[in-house]
Design a protein around this motif. Structure first.
Motif, mmCIF file in Angstrom:
data_model
loop_
_atom_site.group_PDB
_atom_site.id
_atom_site.type_symbol
_atom_site.label_atom_id
_atom_site.label_comp_id
_atom_site.label_asym_id
_atom_site.label_seq_id
_atom_site.Cartn_x
_atom_site.Cartn_y
_atom_site.Cartn_z
ATOM 1 N N VAL A 62 0.694 -1.077 -0.175
ATOM 2 C CA VAL A 62 -0.486 0.087 0.031
ATOM 3 C C VAL A 62 0.730 0.963 -0.233
ATOM 4 N N PHE A 63 0.128 2.076 -0.398
ATOM 5 C CA PHE A 63 1.208 3.738 -1.193
ATOM 6 C C PHE A 63 -0.237 4.754 -1.112
ATOM 7 N N GLY A 64 0.429 5.865 -0.205
ATOM 8 C CA GLY A 64 -0.650 7.020 0.149
ATOM 9 C C GLY A 64 0.740 8.583 0.533
ATOM 10 N N ILE A 65 -0.504 9.403 -0.591
ATOM 11 C CA ILE A 65 0.756 10.742 -0.688
ATOM 12 C C ILE A 65 -0.376 11.787 -0.103
ATOM 13 N N TYR A 66 0.175 12.580 0.716
ATOM 14 C CA TYR A 66 0.021 14.265 0.201
ATOM 15 C C TYR A 66 0.652 15.009 0.007
ATOM 16 N N ALA A 67 0.909 15.790 -1.626
ATOM 17 C CA ALA A 67 1.634 17.317 -1.715
ATOM 18 C C ALA A 67 1.183 17.384 -3.135
ATOM 19 N N PRO A 68 -0.130 18.676 -2.534
ATOM 20 C CA PRO A 68 -0.208 19.302 -2.986
ATOM 21 C C PRO A 68 0.153 19.794 -4.443
ATOM 22 N N LEU A 98 -20.139 12.320 2.120
ATOM 23 C CA LEU A 98 -18.758 13.459 2.333
ATOM 24 C C LEU A 98 -18.318 13.381 1.587
ATOM 25 N N GLY A 99 -18.710 12.164 0.196
ATOM 26 C CA GLY A 99 -17.661 12.196 -0.500
ATOM 27 C C GLY A 99 -16.749 10.930 -1.052
ATOM 28 N N PRO A 100 -16.804 10.585 -1.927
ATOM 29 C CA PRO A 100 -15.884 9.304 -2.051
ATOM 30 C C PRO A 100 -14.908 9.343 -1.204
ATOM 31 N N LEU A 101 -14.536 7.850 -1.543
ATOM 32 C CA LEU A 101 -13.748 7.234 -0.397
ATOM 33 C C LEU A 101 -12.315 6.161 -0.701
ATOM 34 N N ALA A 102 -11.476 6.016 -1.253
ATOM 35 C CA ALA A 102 -10.726 5.360 -1.269
ATOM 36 C C ALA A 102 -9.970 4.200 -1.012
ATOM 37 N N LEU A 103 -10.087 2.914 -0.804
ATOM 38 C CA LEU A 103 -9.201 2.363 0.626
ATOM 39 C C LEU A 103 -7.877 0.937 0.485
ATOM 40 N N ALA A 104 -6.857 1.152 0.369
ATOM 41 C CA ALA A 104 -5.706 0.259 0.058
ATOM 42 C C ALA A 104 -5.630 -0.746 0.847
ATOM 43 N N GLY A 152 -3.922 15.313 -9.022
ATOM 44 C CA GLY A 152 -5.184 15.425 -7.698
ATOM 45 C C GLY A 152 -3.679 16.075 -6.616
ATOM 46 N N GLN A 153 -4.061 16.721 -5.131
ATOM 47 C CA GLN A 153 -3.276 16.572 -4.698
ATOM 48 C C GLN A 153 -2.806 15.376 -3.488
ATOM 49 N N ILE A 154 -4.001 14.396 -3.664
ATOM 50 C CA ILE A 154 -4.070 13.165 -2.651
ATOM 51 C C ILE A 154 -3.560 11.767 -3.956
ATOM 52 N N ALA A 155 -3.025 10.468 -3.155
ATOM 53 C CA ALA A 155 -3.522 9.944 -4.081
ATOM 54 C C ALA A 155 -3.077 7.996 -3.256
ATOM 55 N N VAL A 156 -3.570 7.343 -3.838
ATOM 56 C CA VAL A 156 -3.828 6.121 -2.566
ATOM 57 C C VAL A 156 -3.084 4.591 -4.161
ATOM 58 N N GLY A 157 -2.167 4.049 -3.398
ATOM 59 C CA GLY A 157 -1.526 2.563 -4.383
ATOM 60 C C GLY A 157 -1.780 1.740 -4.290
ATOM 61 N N HIS A 158 -2.564 0.666 -5.017
ATOM 62 C CA HIS A 158 -2.567 -0.914 -3.998
ATOM 63 C C HIS A 158 -1.819 -1.984 -5.436
ATOM 64 N N SER A 165 4.067 0.594 2.946
ATOM 65 C CA SER A 165 4.316 -0.585 3.377
ATOM 66 C C SER A 165 5.686 -0.922 3.845
ATOM 67 N N GLU A 166 6.726 -0.247 3.311
ATOM 68 C CA GLU A 166 8.030 -0.087 3.525
ATOM 69 C C GLU A 166 8.376 0.586 3.525
ATOM 70 N N THR A 167 10.101 1.502 3.675
ATOM 71 C CA THR A 167 10.943 2.551 3.845
ATOM 72 C C THR A 167 11.135 2.478 1.749
ATOM 73 N N CYS A 168 11.936 1.245 2.031
ATOM 74 C CA CYS A 168 11.906 1.149 0.219
ATOM 75 C C CYS A 168 11.378 2.109 -0.634
ATOM 76 N N GLY A 169 9.610 2.310 -0.199
ATOM 77 C CA GLY A 169 8.778 3.112 -0.976
ATOM 78 C C GLY A 169 8.905 4.092 -0.870
ATOM 79 N N LEU A 170 9.341 4.540 0.295
ATOM 80 C CA LEU A 170 10.114 6.224 0.429
ATOM 81 C C LEU A 170 11.280 6.499 -0.448
ATOM 82 N N ASP A 171 12.715 5.446 0.068
ATOM 83 C CA ASP A 171 13.406 5.574 -0.803
ATOM 84 C C ASP A 171 13.583 6.006 -2.414
#
Length: 341
Positions: A33-39, A124-130, A95-101, A228-234
């Motif tokens: 799983v991966f998510g990001i908030y970065a406008p 309240l609007g749509p919801l996306a869940l990973a 977009g400004q927000i993303a969710v990945g799986h 899920s793991e720090t390799c996804g950050l690196d």
């Protein structure tokens, strides 16, 4: 391949409960799983790279959902990240927000309907869940949702969590209250990244069975990352901040990051298979690389049981560090005898 979808997610809710399969899909313990908030960033492309680094956690399907203010954009399909996405598709996910799986390939059903992120519509609007993990009370959750006329579209426990949150929103609760209320009914392993039009959530079950880490993006634009793991950050140049703790919910929006303890009795019980098999060797868990942990496992095994052998051979790839450690401790030469195709 599916066409790009700019959705109001009620398009997902057209299946009656009579059409819903009687048996839920098999567990997917090692999804990524991966998510990001970065406008100020191209969140879809950053999510693509994050999922690419987490490919080892799931090879069956891949998906990305982005929020451009109140508008949701979703694209998901069967296959590896590099097979599902290209530049043209990613350009259609603003977009400004993303969710990945990334979905883990199992002996269960393999259908596009089960690809994530799971998407539901709420007042309240749509919801996306990973989701990474496996609930153990899916039958009870399913029955409870059907009693309240929820529309079930897939055979995954992940959708049950999303629908549970939506049901609480339908009762007038805000995102955070609804989510924390829904989690009280969930039993088992769940590390979640949840996107909404108003912010991004990261959640772990009270035992923290599956990993979830928080990272920060540098530069003037800033931003936060969940993986899920720090390799996804690196891979995207994000700096590791900390783990999401067992029983914790983090909420990320334009005001920054906030933490909430939604479980009254958190108790860390990380799955040992993360350290032995699931996680990538260069990821950091418990302040150590997974490689160094597996290396010490091999050394310890050699101390406990050293056979009369001519060579130490690993089963690639997760067994390589342990085999090296065994070789160093035992003095038996390490060599390659199996090649991964």
């Amino acid at each position: 391949m599916m066409s790009n979808q700019s959705l109001s997610s009620d398009q997902y809710c057209d299946q009656s409960k009579d059409d819903y399969p009687q048996h839920l899909d098999k567990p997917e313990e090692a999804c990524g799983v991966f998510g990001i908030y970065a406008p100020e960033q191209d969140v879809a492309k950053l999510t693509y790279f994050g999922l690419f680094a987490l490919q080892h956690r799931g090879q069956e399907s891949s998906g990305i959902a982005t929020f451009d203010d109140k508008q949701l954009h979703v694209y998901k399909d069967m296959g590896l990240v590099s097979q599902v996405f290209n530049e043209e598709i990613l350009d259609q996910l603003p977009g400004q927000i993303a969710v990945g799986h990334n979905r883990y390939s199992t002996t269960g059903s393999s259908h596009i309907a089960n690809a994530q992120p799971a998407v539901v519509e709420t007042p309240l609007g749509p919801l996306a869940l990973a989701h990474n993990g496996n609930l153990v009370n899916t039958i009870q959750l399913r029955d409870d949702l059907l009693k309240h006329n929820s529309n079930l579209m897939t055979t995954t426990d992940s959708e049950l969590i999303a629908l549970g949150i939506a049901a609480e929103v339908n009762h007038g609760k805000g995102w955070l209250e609804a989510a924390m209320s829904a989690f009280q009914s969930c039993q088992g392993a769940f590390s979640l990244v949840i996107g909404t039009p108003d912010g991004l959530m990261g959640v772990r079950d009270p035992n923290g069975i599956r990993p979830l880490v928080i990272g920060t993006l540098g530069g003037n634009s800033g931003g936060y990352v969940l993986a899920s793991e720090t390799c996804g950050l690196d891979i995207i140049g994000a700096d590791y901040l900390r783990d999401v703790e067992p029983g914790e919910l983090v909420w990320i929006n334009d005001e920054g990051i906030a933490s909430f303890d939604w479980s009254q009795k958190p108790e860390r019980k990380v799955c040992i298979f993360e350290m032995i098999y699931f996680a990538r060797p260069d990821s950091i868990m418990d302040d150590q690389t997974v490689f160094s942990y597996r290396l010490r496992l091999g050394r310890q095994l050699a101390k406990e049981s050293t056979p009369d052998a001519d060579m130490v051979i690993a089963v690639p790839d997760s067994g390589v560090p342990a085999a090296i450690g065994f070789s160093r401790e035992s003095g038996i030469p390490y060599g390659e005898g199996l090649i991964k195709k």
